[in-house]
Design an enzyme around this catalytic site. Sequence first.
Site, PDB file in Angstrom:
ATOM      1  N   ASP A   1      -7.858 -16.807  32.163  1.00  0.00           N
ATOM      2  CA  ASP A   1      -7.620 -16.739  33.613  1.00  0.00           C
ATOM      3  C   ASP A   1      -8.772 -17.345  34.419  1.00  0.00           C
ATOM      4  O   ASP A   1      -8.670 -17.487  35.641  1.00  0.00           O
ATOM      5  CB  ASP A   1      -7.352 -15.298  34.056  1.00  0.00           C
ATOM      6  CG  ASP A   1      -5.866 -14.950  33.975  1.00  0.00           C
ATOM      7  OD1 ASP A   1      -5.053 -15.878  33.786  1.00  0.00           O
ATOM      8  OD2 ASP A   1      -5.515 -13.769  34.103  1.00  0.00           O
TER       9      ASP A   1
ATOM     10  N   THR B   1      -3.077  -5.403  31.961  1.00  0.00           N
ATOM     11  CA  THR B   1      -2.582  -6.521  31.156  1.00  0.00           C
ATOM     12  C   THR B   1      -3.506  -6.877  30.006  1.00  0.00           C
ATOM     13  O   THR B   1      -4.703  -6.547  30.030  1.00  0.00           O
ATOM     14  CB  THR B   1      -2.425  -7.772  32.067  1.00  0.00           C
ATOM     15  OG1 THR B   1      -1.797  -8.822  31.328  1.00  0.00           O
ATOM     16  CG2 THR B   1      -3.770  -8.286  32.585  1.00  0.00           C
TER      17      THR B   1
ATOM     18  N   ASN C   1      -3.150 -10.165  29.332  1.00  0.00           N
ATOM     19  CA  ASN C   1      -2.881 -11.546  29.713  1.00  0.00           C
ATOM     20  C   ASN C   1      -1.614 -12.032  29.013  1.00  0.00           C
ATOM     21  O   ASN C   1      -0.543 -11.617  29.374  1.00  0.00           O
ATOM     22  CB  ASN C   1      -4.071 -12.481  29.472  1.00  0.00           C
ATOM     23  CG  ASN C   1      -3.850 -13.819  30.171  1.00  0.00           C
ATOM     24  OD1 ASN C   1      -3.091 -13.876  31.135  1.00  0.00           O
ATOM     25  ND2 ASN C   1      -4.462 -14.876  29.701  1.00  0.00           N
TER      26      ASN C   1
ATOM     27  N   GLY D   1       4.317 -10.750  35.712  1.00  0.00           N
ATOM     28  CA  GLY D   1       4.921 -12.043  36.061  1.00  0.00           C
ATOM     29  C   GLY D   1       3.940 -13.158  36.351  1.00  0.00           C
ATOM     30  O   GLY D   1       4.316 -14.171  36.938  1.00  0.00           O
ATOM     31  N   GLY D   2       2.667 -12.989  35.967  1.00  0.00           N
ATOM     32  CA  GLY D   2       1.689 -14.067  36.169  1.00  0.00           C
ATOM     33  C   GLY D   2       1.647 -14.502  37.625  1.00  0.00           C
ATOM     34  O   GLY D   2       1.599 -13.671  38.535  1.00  0.00           O
TER      35      GLY D   2
ATOM     36  N   THR E   1       2.407  -8.735  31.438  1.00  0.00           N
ATOM     37  CA  THR E   1       1.520  -7.803  32.109  1.00  0.00           C
ATOM     38  C   THR E   1       2.440  -6.621  32.331  1.00  0.00           C
ATOM     39  O   THR E   1       3.638  -6.720  32.079  1.00  0.00           O
ATOM     40  CB  THR E   1       1.045  -8.465  33.419  1.00  0.00           C
ATOM     41  OG1 THR E   1       0.185  -9.542  33.084  1.00  0.00           O
ATOM     42  CG2 THR E   1       0.344  -7.534  34.363  1.00  0.00           C
TER      43      THR E   1
ATOM     44  N   SER F   1      -7.155 -13.026  39.152  1.00  0.00           N
ATOM     45  CA  SER F   1      -5.873 -12.449  38.722  1.00  0.00           C
ATOM     46  C   SER F   1      -4.834 -12.615  39.821  1.00  0.00           C
ATOM     47  O   SER F   1      -5.161 -12.879  40.971  1.00  0.00           O
ATOM     48  CB  SER F   1      -6.082 -10.955  38.447  1.00  0.00           C
ATOM     49  OG  SER F   1      -4.856 -10.315  38.211  1.00  0.00           O
ATOM     50  N   SER F   2      -3.572 -12.440  39.420  1.00  0.00           N
ATOM     51  CA  SER F   2      -2.487 -12.395  40.420  1.00  0.00           C
ATOM     52  C   SER F   2      -1.909 -10.990  40.560  1.00  0.00           C
ATOM     53  O   SER F   2      -0.956 -10.790  41.323  1.00  0.00           O
ATOM     54  CB  SER F   2      -1.351 -13.332  40.004  1.00  0.00           C
ATOM     55  OG  SER F   2      -1.797 -14.657  39.973  1.00  0.00           O
TER      56      SER F   2
ATOM     57  N   ARG G   1     -10.875  -4.822  35.679  1.00  0.00           N
ATOM     58  CA  ARG G   1     -10.613  -6.146  35.127  1.00  0.00           C
ATOM     59  C   ARG G   1     -11.656  -6.462  34.054  1.00  0.00           C
ATOM     60  O   ARG G   1     -12.824  -6.038  34.172  1.00  0.00           O
ATOM     61  CB  ARG G   1     -10.724  -7.149  36.281  1.00  0.00           C
ATOM     62  CG  ARG G   1     -10.479  -8.599  35.947  1.00  0.00           C
ATOM     63  CD  ARG G   1      -9.036  -8.899  35.764  1.00  0.00           C
ATOM     64  NE  ARG G   1      -8.730 -10.328  35.854  1.00  0.00           N
ATOM     65  CZ  ARG G   1      -7.608 -10.857  35.387  1.00  0.00           C
ATOM     66  NH1 ARG G   1      -6.697 -10.090  34.797  1.00  0.00           N
ATOM     67  NH2 ARG G   1      -7.365 -12.139  35.520  1.00  0.00           N
TER      68      ARG G   1
HETATM   69  N1  GLY Z   1      -3.466 -12.289  33.424  1.00  0.00           N
HETATM   70  C1  GLY Z   1      -2.594 -12.420  34.506  1.00  0.00           C
HETATM   71  C2  GLY Z   1      -3.215 -12.008  35.801  1.00  0.00           C
HETATM   72  O1  GLY Z   1      -4.171 -11.262  35.794  1.00  0.00           O
HETATM   73  O2  GLY Z   1      -2.763 -12.424  36.834  1.00  0.00           O
END
Ligand code: GLY
Length: 582
Positions: free
Chosen positions: A432, A408, A410, A482-483, A390, A461-462, A98
């Site tokens: 984020d 991603t 983002n 998909g955020g 992503t 993050s998700s 990340r």
């Molecule tokens: N940027 C979207 C995530 O990391 O969840």
Amino acid sequence: MFQCVQAQVENVAVTRYDNSLEIFHPIRATAGMVASEQGLASQVGADILSQGGNAVDAAVAVGFALAVVLPNAGNLGGGGFMLVRDAKSASTLALDFRETAPSAATREMFLDHRGEVIAGKSTRTPYSVGVPGTVAGLIFAAQQYGSMPLERLLAPAIKLAESGFIVSPVLAQQFSLQRAHLERWPSTKEVFFKRKPEAPDCIVSECPTSSLITYSAGERLSQPDLARTLRTIATHGSDGFYKGTVAQNIVDTLAGASRPMSLQDLEQYRVSKRVPAKGLYRGYEILSMPAPSSGGVHLIQMLNILERYPLAQYGAGSAQTIHLIAESARLAYADRAEHLGDPDFVKVPERGLTSKKYADRLAENIQLQLITPSTQVIAGRANDFESEQTTHFSIMDKFGNVVSTTYTLNLNFGSGIVARGTGVLLNNEMDDFSAKPGAPNAFGLLGGIANAIEPGKRPLSSMTPVIVLKDGQPWLATGTPGGARIITTVLQTILNTIDFKMNIAEALSMPRVHHQWMPDFLRIERGISPDTIRLLKDKGHEVRVMPTMGRVQTVQQQGQVFFGASDPRNPDGAAIGIESIQ
Ligand code: GLY
């Protein structure tokens, strides 16, 4: 495909073995499988497998190839997470690459003098860029688990960047939709725009935007600068990106009145090895990404809650099943806003959040016939409108290795800033973070102190790459963009395969639902029946039909056979299997 499928017909469980009863069919192969959002990249992965490479070799090659052929999400200038199941040690590792906040970042960097969020600063400016982790992550994976030299793994991406590839209708549409965002940066214009044939002669990066057009479907897009960067990485490894000319170009492109990122920030970037978040769902072992992703923790939390209910009996897509998914998501997302952040900076109660006992307690609050309004779930509220852009890829090889990667930039095309002369699009992952803990940021996101900005910290993050084991053996690998909707999309993929015994192509084709605590409404895709919607409304849900959610990429192993499925929501994606190794 002759697969055992349990179906509920007039309350009688019957077992179907008949191929003619299947509507959706996954790709089938016997020596390995790759699923990604871009068929060209899946082919790169399949080629590496058929040349004798393992799943990690293929994943590294796919990761670099997606940076070329899926420029709005695949990346060198972003970050992500990779789960690796290593057959030899029968263990699973979570690689965290990340992005990190640069050393010049401050908690208030996106606030004005009144303490209000400055719209767009965390998404569309040089300050939005986190220190990229992707190149370090992919190279770390190759060095730790790969079997092929880096030059060989990067060769397909270099070729795609140099010779170009044919722009698909999906990508052409993205170029056109994001035009205003991309044309602000001369270095970006140079890569993704062309001069109109009738326009006066000019260098693309300096042309007035009225003289430029984006690439159309069917046209060839070559990226010579990106090819050169990839070559440098192939020769020098991580140093080719984090030191020298490429690093200098990144720093210089972002520099204006101040220097949001330094050469030292890039040089000091490090991959983190983490222990996967682990859960057990109806006997299947669930392995996913721990913090700084919220994905694995809340996926397992929701599965723990849902395990208490006979979902198979309620049926896929039934109002009762959807209601329970929504109610468990409501509880999990409330916890997400409160507790999650970078575990190197804050204490994340991962064990508690993923414990069965905690799920028991939470489930006591769920009513089968009525919603619990989100305002009663916990004090406070959070909006979450993260981007869809992503990407995920899943790979299995013949040797028992599995890779599940989500990475991603983002938002769509990230910050939109290409580092001059490198072809590298840079992320806007700084968005984020919670720009102002306790208050909505530019995208309506509310977050806690746990996700406040600090130099060197990773934003929450998700992303939810998953590997599922059955009887200790790899069974499924999946994930999606998909955020905020990533976690619920992956959840439904798992429920469809485990509870509803769907094959993976069917599991990916079902309409999806999503709830995230705040705002308090149930988002659904087209395809849920009006009768079901009426029953959900009777339970108190505010139901909104909205655009599709997720683009899941799944591979599965059953005995000696591999299956693959790429989400039909993205026509560019492909699952490609191999039948033999050369
Ligand atoms: N940027 C979207 C995530 O990391 O969840």
